[in-house]
Scaffold this motif. Structure first.
Motif, short mmCIF file in Angstrom:
data_model
loop_
_atom_site.label_atom_id
_atom_site.label_comp_id
_atom_site.label_asym_id
_atom_site.label_seq_id
_atom_site.Cartn_x
_atom_site.Cartn_y
_atom_site.Cartn_z
N GLN A 81 16.28 72.82 -20.93
CA GLN A 81 17.17 73.70 -21.67
C GLN A 81 18.60 73.13 -21.69
O GLN A 81 19.27 73.15 -22.72
N SER A 82 19.03 72.59 -20.58
CA SER A 82 20.38 72.03 -20.50
C SER A 82 20.49 70.80 -21.40
O SER A 82 21.51 70.59 -22.06
N THR A 93 20.90 72.17 -24.84
CA THR A 93 22.23 72.79 -24.98
C THR A 93 23.29 71.71 -25.16
O THR A 93 24.16 71.81 -26.03
N GLU A 94 23.19 70.68 -24.34
CA GLU A 94 24.14 69.57 -24.42
C GLU A 94 24.13 68.93 -25.81
O GLU A 94 25.17 68.69 -26.41
N LYS A 145 23.17 70.32 -28.63
CA LYS A 145 23.70 71.26 -29.62
C LYS A 145 25.22 71.30 -29.57
O LYS A 145 25.87 71.50 -30.59
#
Lengths: 483, 483
Positions: free
Chosen positions: B282-283, B286-287, B289
């Motif tokens: 997920q990270s 996120t990074e 995006k």
């Protein structure tokens, strides 16, 4: 000296910190005093000024939109919305368009086996009651790419430079879909092993202390609440039930099995006893998204119907919803010492409530599909009740939203949480909501209107983790203490 | 007569159907014959015509956009995209804007303990090779709200009326982010208990048969592939290893522990042995995006730079990417018997490949963060390789995307799947891609470029379930047989 918690999984380390107010740096009472002291040092003078006098901001000639000189930060433009269902079929409204993803980041570090969080005492122009407890860093992209020539936010490198920290939480979350278009922040918590300098206006807190401060009105900022809401826990294995709150050798509250916090923790392991399966919840949300297809068209701010300028505000002609105004801010303790900016002022205080109920022995929360034009996907999952508390609507129960009465008139023994909290003071002016959690009698069955569903805390947490929970629901979840 | 499977969880019922080609209505060979026969009955004549001659479609005077008379269906307009990183910093392109959520639905029913799926033999104007196997229902909202005055799609009520069916799968999934803006479909599978009339052009299939037909080029439509990709499985508990493919009493293939399908099923239970935690994945996303913030501005079709009309097509001046053209379609067997419409024709065939590798005994897939302007959230998760296979680029390996060579030059024994499949023939004209799965040697370590990550099949399935996997990745996952 307590042994390191690094052999535990991250969920257990967070829980350990959530279950204690014991902090080698400061007691919760001392933290409150410190916040008060910072509040007397850090003061802002906020004056409402005509839009025309705002420095750096102006009306764009072609559209009437409110824009920054650089084109960065955000823009206030208009939306023309048509819904294919619902009572209000078509409306115009101003919206704050903020496409850049900002950072809301908290630095964590372990001291004596306990995870502590570096929080800031910070003042924003729209705060209703002075200084608030905020994350270590709040930075828009324009902010940290230095558009406004201010100082680079402190501690930012811990979030941008992966060699300096370990990521514990890292999620994109959106904010108010009724007033923001596309505003999202990276909610991030990083753990640092090296020494972290503690600057003025910063202090270390246990998660239990932050939760405790959430029972003080308007003290913990919305930005802090949304980051805290992203912290994952997992079911606690209760090895020995206790009759009261005690501490074990690790200085951790054992909590009470029968306490609301203990029941919340226990309900994280719903073990298949949720009323609906995860797939059924997904289908419920898919169905709502297909049913409520909003058509959202961008229009110039000056083209809005039923909205106009009056007394240097842009407001709704019936005085409802919110208005946009310009303010001049003078501060002593910020990156930029003196600035003008637009703020949004809601015309009424709101009520935000979750109902909880034991179903088959597991606590369930009543969730609602909320349609808002600025939501990333039109429908987001919100709390059981979200409405305004105007004198007008309070005196006419016939106009209340579903369940408003249940939330407002709950007997004291059913109220698990109740406190006034404010929304982000960098965009909202004195925006306050009453946040409540009300436990319903398990024996009472209520007919659910369309668009509502009972979910367990685990399911709510899963929705949150995937960015599907609105900021009001996240805020309220953050307020729940596990002690 | 085999006992009902309704005491099993849905994942196990799907698996049972995926592991067999045994179907009381038709063998797979008979199904192939039937598809051929339907292809000879159902024929379309598709003529390329000048845009000006299109009935019901025209250029909007102010913008040059291609629009339908009703304003419904979709619109071809322009995008001006600026990226803040990557090699191509700014470009213009046409895009198909289709904001309405359609339905891709499959009706399932249990016969003799086995879940069968009602599939249609259907012809679309852009299909490269005639009739394809499609879901029971494909309907745009305009379609089923009768904008074009055609007949209401058959079987639609099973999806709209919840009293007639039980939902098994119900997810919103987006389509090609390089050519579609906001196009999403509700991928839905419902189970019906009552008798279901089997109309002409419809037949029942096991999931194993559909998987088998996915080894035939261009036979199973993209719409069918995306719905099939949403079907959840779970780890199989292997009670007795067998040396070959056998059938147990339920007529179910046991599969082979060492077969690729068996290893796929086994890897669904990665049991914490994934290379990265779910939070780390997920990270990672996120990074990406936060890093790739595209600015996407809508412009009129006629304002596009480097794109123009030539030979009744709107294309790129260097002949790259794709062009938009108008076609006249005549059919015997559709809701509307004779119509005109725009179609998108890619200029080159593509290559879409997943690399798989055993890491710590668990199969991992190499996923890539893909930036495309029409993605719901700019970055979506795609397969390891997605590139065009032009003569030009093939003759110049220096121009290949990362890993193109590995995918193209894999030795036959490393290829787990390879087949030509076509994209949706209702929007794309003869759009073909070679889909491949290539297994890499576990002992070979490769340096991953930025934006790539190894994930397990369970993690990929979780990303898919939350709408984060692009259509190319979903398509390819659908092709994987479990036998």
């Amino acid at each position: 000296m307590i042994s390191s918690s690094k052999n535990l999984c991250k969920e257990d380390r967070f829980r350990r910190s959530a279950l204690t107010e014991s902090n080698l740096f400061q007691s919760t009472a001392a933290a409150l005093e410190w916040l008060e002291e910072r509040g007397s040092v850090n003061q802002l003078v906020v004056d409402h000024i005509p839009f025309e006098e705002m420095r750096e901001w102006s009306f764009e000639p072609e559209t009437g939109d409110i824009v920054h000189r650089t084109g960065k930060f955000f823009r206030v433009h208009g939306l023309r919305v048509s819904a294919d269902s619902g009572s209000l079929r078509e409306w115009d409204q101003p919206i704050i368009d903020q496409p850049e993803i900002g950072i809301l980041g908290i630095v964590a570090r372990e001291f004596d086996g306990q995870l502590l969080f570096l929080m800031q005492a910070k003042l924003e122009p729209g705060n209703p009651a002075g200084v608030q407890l905020t994350p270590t860093v709040q930075a828009t992209r324009s902010n940290y790419t230095q558009v406004h020539q201010g100082a680079r936010p402190k501690y930012l490198d811990y979030f941008l430079n992966r060699e300096k920290s370990t990521v514990l939480v890292d999620q994109l979350q959106f904010e108010q879909g009724s007033t923001f278009l596309r505003k999202r922040n990276r909610n991030i918590i990083v753990e640092v092993d090296a020494d972290v300098p503690v600057e003025e206006d910063f202090r270390w807190f246990t998660l239990g202390q932050i939760k405790q401060l959430l029972s003080v009105p308007n003290l913990v900022s919305m930005d802090a609440r949304t980051v805290v809401s992203c912290i994952p826990f997992r079911e606690r294995t209760w090895q020995r039930p206790t009759n009261g709150v005690s501490r074990n050798g690790d200085g951790e509250h054992e909590g009470e099995l029968g306490s609301f916090g203990g029941r919340l923790l226990a309900s994280l392991g719903d073990g298949g006893r949720s009323l609906h399966s995860d797939d059924a919840i997904q289908s419920w949300l898919t169905e709502l998204k297909c049913r409520y297809q909003l058509s959202v068209k961008r229009v110039g701010l000056r083209e809005l119907q039923a909205w106009g300028h009056r007394e240097h505000r842009i407001g709704h002609e019936a005085g409802r919803y919110f208005h946009v105004m310009g303010v001049r801010v003078k501060a002593r303790n910020r990156e930029v010492l003196n600035w003008d900016q637009p703020l949004v002022q809601p015309t009424e205080k709101g009520l935000i409530a979750f109902f909880v109920k034991e179903i088959d022995g597991v606590l369930h929360f009543l969730a609602q599909g909320k349609v808002e034009p600025g939501n990333p996907d039109v429908v987001a999952v919100g709390p059981s009740v979200h409405c305004v508390l105007s004198q007008e609507s309070l005196s006419d129960p016939g106009s209340w939203s579903p369940f408003t009465e249940v939330a407002l008139e709950a007997p004291p023994e059913a109220i698990r949480y109740s406190c006034i909290q404010s929304e982000e003071g960098g965009r909202f002016y004195h925006a306050e909501n009453e946040y409540r959690v009300v436990e319903l009698d398990p024996s009472e069955g209520e007919r659910l209107p369309d668009g509502y569903v009972w979910v367990t805390l685990r399911q709510l947490t899963e929705l949150l983790r995937h960015g599907l929970l609105n900021v009001e629901a996240r805020s309220l979840l953050a307020c729940l203490s596990l002690i």
